[in-house]
Design a protein around this motif. Structure first.
Motif, PDB file in Angstrom:
ATOM      1  N   SER A 179      36.473 -20.466  -5.845  1.00 40.81           N
ATOM      2  CA  SER A 179      35.352 -19.713  -5.276  1.00 40.81           C
ATOM      3  C   SER A 179      34.698 -18.924  -6.415  1.00 40.81           C
ATOM      4  N   PRO A 180      33.398 -18.626  -6.320  1.00 38.75           N
ATOM      5  CA  PRO A 180      32.711 -17.900  -7.393  1.00 38.75           C
ATOM      6  C   PRO A 180      33.419 -16.578  -7.707  1.00 38.75           C
ATOM      7  N   ASP A 181      33.584 -16.297  -9.017  1.00 38.29           N
ATOM      8  CA  ASP A 181      34.186 -15.029  -9.485  1.00 38.29           C
ATOM      9  C   ASP A 181      35.690 -14.928  -9.288  1.00 38.29           C
ATOM     10  N   TYR A 182      36.335 -15.976  -8.765  1.00 38.69           N
ATOM     11  CA  TYR A 182      37.782 -15.945  -8.535  1.00 38.69           C
ATOM     12  C   TYR A 182      38.516 -15.538  -9.817  1.00 38.69           C
ATOM     13  N   PRO A 183      39.583 -14.671  -9.765  1.00 35.31           N
ATOM     14  CA  PRO A 183      40.197 -14.080  -8.565  1.00 35.31           C
ATOM     15  C   PRO A 183      39.579 -12.747  -8.154  1.00 35.31           C
ATOM     16  N   ASN A 184      38.395 -12.436  -8.655  1.00 34.35           N
ATOM     17  CA  ASN A 184      37.698 -11.245  -8.160  1.00 34.35           C
ATOM     18  C   ASN A 184      37.035 -11.597  -6.831  1.00 34.35           C
ATOM     19  N   PRO A 185      36.666 -10.574  -6.039  1.00 36.42           N
ATOM     20  CA  PRO A 185      36.070 -10.865  -4.728  1.00 36.42           C
ATOM     21  C   PRO A 185      34.868 -11.796  -4.849  1.00 36.42           C
ATOM     22  N   TYR A 186      34.797 -12.766  -3.951  1.00 34.09           N
ATOM     23  CA  TYR A 186      33.668 -13.697  -3.990  1.00 34.09           C
ATOM     24  C   TYR A 186      32.409 -13.024  -3.451  1.00 34.09           C
ATOM     25  N   PRO A 187      31.242 -13.537  -3.862  1.00 34.98           N
ATOM     26  CA  PRO A 187      29.983 -12.903  -3.437  1.00 34.98           C
ATOM     27  C   PRO A 187      29.710 -13.075  -1.955  1.00 34.98           C
ATOM     28  N   LYS A 188      28.896 -12.177  -1.432  1.00 38.30           N
ATOM     29  CA  LYS A 188      28.550 -12.203  -0.018  1.00 38.30           C
ATOM     30  C   LYS A 188      27.380 -13.167   0.218  1.00 38.30           C
ATOM     31  N   SER A 189      27.145 -13.458   1.476  1.00 41.10           N
ATOM     32  CA  SER A 189      25.961 -14.220   1.915  1.00 41.10           C
ATOM     33  C   SER A 189      25.722 -15.483   1.106  1.00 41.10           C
ATOM     34  N   SER A 190      26.777 -16.210   0.776  1.00 43.66           N
ATOM     35  CA  SER A 190      26.608 -17.399  -0.055  1.00 43.66           C
ATOM     36  C   SER A 190      27.075 -18.662   0.668  1.00 43.66           C
ATOM     37  N   ASP A 213      42.659 -16.051  -0.133  1.00 40.84           N
ATOM     38  CA  ASP A 213      42.292 -14.825   0.580  1.00 40.84           C
ATOM     39  C   ASP A 213      40.838 -14.929   1.022  1.00 40.84           C
ATOM     40  N   ILE A 214      40.666 -15.354   2.273  1.00 42.41           N
ATOM     41  CA  ILE A 214      39.323 -15.493   2.851  1.00 42.41           C
ATOM     42  C   ILE A 214      39.283 -14.658   4.125  1.00 42.41           C
ATOM     43  N   GLU A 215      38.230 -13.871   4.270  1.00 45.70           N
ATOM     44  CA  GLU A 215      38.102 -12.972   5.422  1.00 45.70           C
ATOM     45  C   GLU A 215      38.311 -13.738   6.731  1.00 45.70           C
ATOM     46  N   ASP A 216      39.179 -13.199   7.594  1.00 50.23           N
ATOM     47  CA  ASP A 216      39.393 -13.856   8.880  1.00 50.23           C
ATOM     48  C   ASP A 216      39.292 -12.868  10.031  1.00 50.23           C
ATOM     49  N   HIS A 217      39.645 -13.311  11.223  1.00 45.36           N
ATOM     50  CA  HIS A 217      39.510 -12.499  12.431  1.00 45.36           C
ATOM     51  C   HIS A 217      40.771 -12.728  13.262  1.00 45.36           C
ATOM     52  N   PRO A 218      41.311 -11.663  13.877  1.00 43.66           N
ATOM     53  CA  PRO A 218      42.581 -11.826  14.608  1.00 43.66           C
ATOM     54  C   PRO A 218      42.489 -12.746  15.829  1.00 43.66           C
ATOM     55  N   GLU A 219      41.330 -12.820  16.487  1.00 47.75           N
ATOM     56  CA  GLU A 219      41.254 -13.630  17.714  1.00 47.75           C
ATOM     57  C   GLU A 219      40.444 -14.917  17.566  1.00 47.75           C
ATOM     58  N   VAL A 220      39.377 -14.854  16.779  1.00 43.64           N
ATOM     59  CA  VAL A 220      38.478 -16.014  16.686  1.00 43.64           C
ATOM     60  C   VAL A 220      38.772 -16.764  15.385  1.00 43.64           C
ATOM     61  N   PRO A 221      38.857 -18.105  15.414  1.00 43.30           N
ATOM     62  CA  PRO A 221      39.164 -18.822  14.173  1.00 43.30           C
ATOM     63  C   PRO A 221      37.994 -18.812  13.176  1.00 43.30           C
ATOM     64  N   CYS A 222      38.188 -18.104  12.053  1.00 44.06           N
ATOM     65  CA  CYS A 222      37.257 -18.118  10.902  1.00 44.06           C
ATOM     66  C   CYS A 222      35.776 -17.948  11.258  1.00 44.06           C
ATOM     67  N   PRO A 223      35.400 -16.832  11.927  1.00 47.38           N
ATOM     68  CA  PRO A 223      33.983 -16.678  12.297  1.00 47.38           C
ATOM     69  C   PRO A 223      33.111 -16.185  11.132  1.00 47.38           C
ATOM     70  N   TYR A 224      33.732 -15.580  10.121  1.00 48.02           N
ATOM     71  CA  TYR A 224      32.946 -14.949   9.050  1.00 48.02           C
ATOM     72  C   TYR A 224      32.814 -15.845   7.824  1.00 48.02           C
ATOM     73  N   GLU A 266      35.538  -7.915   1.157  1.00 48.17           N
ATOM     74  CA  GLU A 266      35.917  -7.891  -0.257  1.00 48.17           C
ATOM     75  C   GLU A 266      37.179  -8.725  -0.398  1.00 48.17           C
ATOM     76  N   ASN A 267      37.065 -10.046  -0.255  1.00 46.97           N
ATOM     77  CA  ASN A 267      38.244 -10.909  -0.342  1.00 46.97           C
ATOM     78  C   ASN A 267      38.211 -11.712  -1.631  1.00 46.97           C
ATOM     79  N   ARG A 268      39.404 -12.136  -2.084  1.00 52.95           N
ATOM     80  CA  ARG A 268      39.497 -12.695  -3.436  1.00 52.95           C
ATOM     81  C   ARG A 268      39.186 -14.181  -3.536  1.00 52.95           C
ATOM     82  N   GLY A 269      39.211 -14.878  -2.402  1.00 57.02           N
ATOM     83  CA  GLY A 269      38.790 -16.269  -2.455  1.00 57.02           C
ATOM     84  C   GLY A 269      39.917 -17.260  -2.643  1.00 57.02           C
ATOM     85  N   TRP A 270      39.637 -18.369  -3.321  1.00 60.17           N
ATOM     86  CA  TRP A 270      40.566 -19.489  -3.359  1.00 60.17           C
ATOM     87  C   TRP A 270      40.397 -20.266  -4.659  1.00 60.17           C
ATOM     88  N   ARG A 271      41.451 -21.061  -4.940  1.00 60.61           N
ATOM     89  CA  ARG A 271      41.416 -21.946  -6.099  1.00 60.61           C
ATOM     90  C   ARG A 271      42.192 -23.196  -5.713  1.00 60.61           C
TER      91      ARG A 271
END
Length: 276
Positions: A179-190, A213-224, A266-271
């Motif tokens: 992900s862009p900037d990994y392992p720093n937080p990836y950019p928003k709105s991309s 580390d990708i932002e998630d939600h406790p009830e809905v699968p990966c809405p963000y 502010e999540n770190r993303g993936w590799r």
């Protein structure tokens, strides 16, 4: 009586200043400046002193709160300059009321005050808000604007910073994608897309690394935010959260990886590493 003041700066003086003010008088000055805050300071202050300023006073207030009440004589301490006490209104309105009671034991010369419109520093005021600038905030008179670090583009919301990350093509038989900037937080709105395109006869296998580390939600699968893998009509994902997906054997020589982020987090993303 009441005096309305609408200039960007001005002077307010007690009745009769610099001579002594009369007994039993009351004057209110209403100061209104557009888009700004009001700053008030005193160059001279000499009123009758009384317990809790109950006889003579100058009261500074806004629509719904008293900012300060002054009375008594100016301090004689040489370090303190006249008018060192600056009163700042939270908004664009300030009212100053001078009142004297029915008697003055001696002669008091009153006060001389100056007010001016001062710019609101939106950058400071918005530091903790959701609507603050993603990277840099620039204040100017009457407003503010956001800008981004090198390599980023300001999103159309004029606040978040995104990156251009679509159309990445990988044709080598092994490689690493992050992900862009990994392992720093990836950019928003991309919206990012990565294509692995090898000769026919090869099949691509993907391995995600430990930090996932990708932002998630406790009830809905990966809405963000999420990552998705496509090979022809087959789709893996969406994946998000903190647990890396198991290795994926795509059975295909041409695959597409899609990664999406929303305007917060502010999540770190993936590799991942891939091999044919």
């Amino acid at each position: 009586h009441t005096v309305e003041l609408n200039e960007m700066f001005g002077q307010i003086q007690s009745p009769g200043y610099p001579d002594s003010y009369p007994s039993d008088s009351e004057v209110t000055w209403n100061i209104t400046v557009p888009e700004f805050r009001v700053q008030l300071y005193f160059m001279h202050f000499n009123l009758e002193s009384s317990y809790l300023c109950e006889y003579d006073y100058v009261k500074v207030e806004t629509e719904d709160q008293v900012l300060a009440t002054f009375c008594g004589r100016e301090t004689t301490d040489t370090e303190q300059t006249p008018g060192q006490e600056v009163v700042l209104s939270p908004g664009s309105f300030m009212s100053v009321t001078f009142r004297s009671d029915f008697s003055n034991e001696e002669r008091f010369t009153g006060f001389d005050a100056h007010y001016m419109a001062v710019d609101v520093d939106e950058c400071k005021e918005r530091e903790d808000e959701e609507l603050s600038c993603d990277h840099y905030c620039h204040n100017y008179i009457g407003g503010y604007y956001c800008s981004c670090r090198f390599g980023y583009i300001l999103h159309t919301d004029n606040r978040t910073c995104r990156v251009e990350c679509s159309g990445n093509l990988f044709t080598q038989r092994t490689g690493t994608i992050t992900s862009p900037d990994y392992p720093n937080p990836y950019p928003k709105s991309s919206e990012c897309s990565y294509t692995i395109d090898l000769e026919e006869g090869f099949m691509v296998t993907l391995h995600f690394e430990d930090i996932f580390d990708i932002e998630d939600h406790p009830e809905v699968p990966c809405p963000y935010d999420y990552i998705k893998i496509k090979a022809g009509s087959k789709v893996w994902g969406p994946f998000c959260g903190e647990k890396s997906p198991e290795p994926i054997s795509t059975q295909s020589h041409s695959i597409q990886i899609l990664f999406r982020s929303d305007n917060s987090g502010e999540n770190r993303g993936w590799r991942l590493s891939y091999r044919a």
